[in-house]
Design a protein around this motif. Structure first.
Motif: not given
Ligand code: KIV
Ligand code: NA
Length: 264
Positions: A54-58, A60-65, A47-48
């Motif tokens: 700015e953080s890992t909060v945004p 998504s699962m789609e990003d990780m997949v 994410g960063m």
């Protein structure tokens, strides 16, 4: 030979250190594998690092997949571990569903951030064949609750609590513990007291394995540089050289030294 969860247990048993780096794409996944990196973490740090957030909060699962699939296509010899992102494991049902998606995308282990509240999810993942790494200490998905990135488990009471959480999660079935940003003495203590491989980042020299963000060892990360980060490009001389230098420094116990650890 491919690294498995059993390899990590054997390394711990023999007192042999193992290396872990983040990977988000096929090119680096292939390179890290060739360099003998034992574990590749598809971290939500993407994410960063990749998305400029700015953080890992945004994340998504789609990003990780997507990034897990990119890494898995390189067929690395390294064990592939992927982060479940923020709030994707808020309930045990969500945790099982989303862990399944990551495993089907090519992860061989999932990582979740938190404390003893995750024990039931860890237990159910374990019963269903999903290896779990429990991430304790500084948990970046909690940044809004923590109010800043700083050393965790300071003071006797907080240290006891973290030891108890680690024990509880291992009892529930956690296969690996990851400790971020804790004093070296707490890193040593948890590594001694839990019966599973422990990976550290800013957790001192005594954990079984070490992890850093790939871009950090290449010295190309933007913004604030945490104390535990080291640029290996200088001594390595090339991208591949930097990865090999990091791997060697972890395995021969040179990294992290006291400059890259938190005393106390
Ligand atoms: O997302 C990540 O990169 C991580 C670590 C560096 C432990 O979780
Ligand atoms: Na992460």
């Amino acid at each position: 030979m491919s690294t498995t969860i059993q390899s990590l247990r054997d390394y711990r048993e023999k007192g042999q250190k193992f290396s872990c780096l983040t990977a988000y794409d096929a090119t680096f996944a292939g390179l890290l594998s060739d360099c003998g990196i034992d574990v590749q973490l598809v971290g939500d740090s993407l994410g960063m690092v990749l998305q400029g957030r700015e953080s890992t909060v945004p994340v998504s699962m789609e990003d990780m997949v997507y990034h897990t699939e990119c890494v898995a296509r390189a067929q690395p010899e390294s064990l592939v571990m992927t982060d479940l992102p923020f709030m994707s494991y808020a309930t045990t049902g969500q945790c099982l569903h989303n862990a399944a998606r990551l495993m089907q995308a090519g992860a061989q282990m999932v990582k979740i951030e938190g404390t003893d509240w995750m024990a039931e999810s860890v237990r159910q993942l374990t019963e269903r064949g999903v290896p779990v790494c429990a991430h304790l200490g500084l948990t970046p998905q909690f940044i809004n609750k923590l109010g800043g990135y700083r050393v965790q488990g300071k003071g006797a009471e907080a240290a006891e609590r973290m030891v108890a959480h680690a024990r509880r999660l291992v009892e529930a079935g956690a296969d690996v513990i990851l400790l971020e940003c804790v004093t070296s003495s707490l890193g040593t203590r948890i590594t001694r007291e839990v019966g599973v491989p422990v990976i550290g980042i800013g957790a001192g020299p005594d954990t079984d394995g070490q992890v850093l963000v790939l871009q950090d060892i290449l010295g190309i990360s933007r913004g604030h540089k945490p104390r535990f980060v080291k640029d290996f490009l200088q001594e390595g001389g090339s991208v591949e050289g930097a990865v090999r230098a990091y791997d060697q420094a972890v395995k021969n116990g040179e990294f992290p030294d006291s400059k890259h650890s938190f005393s106390g």
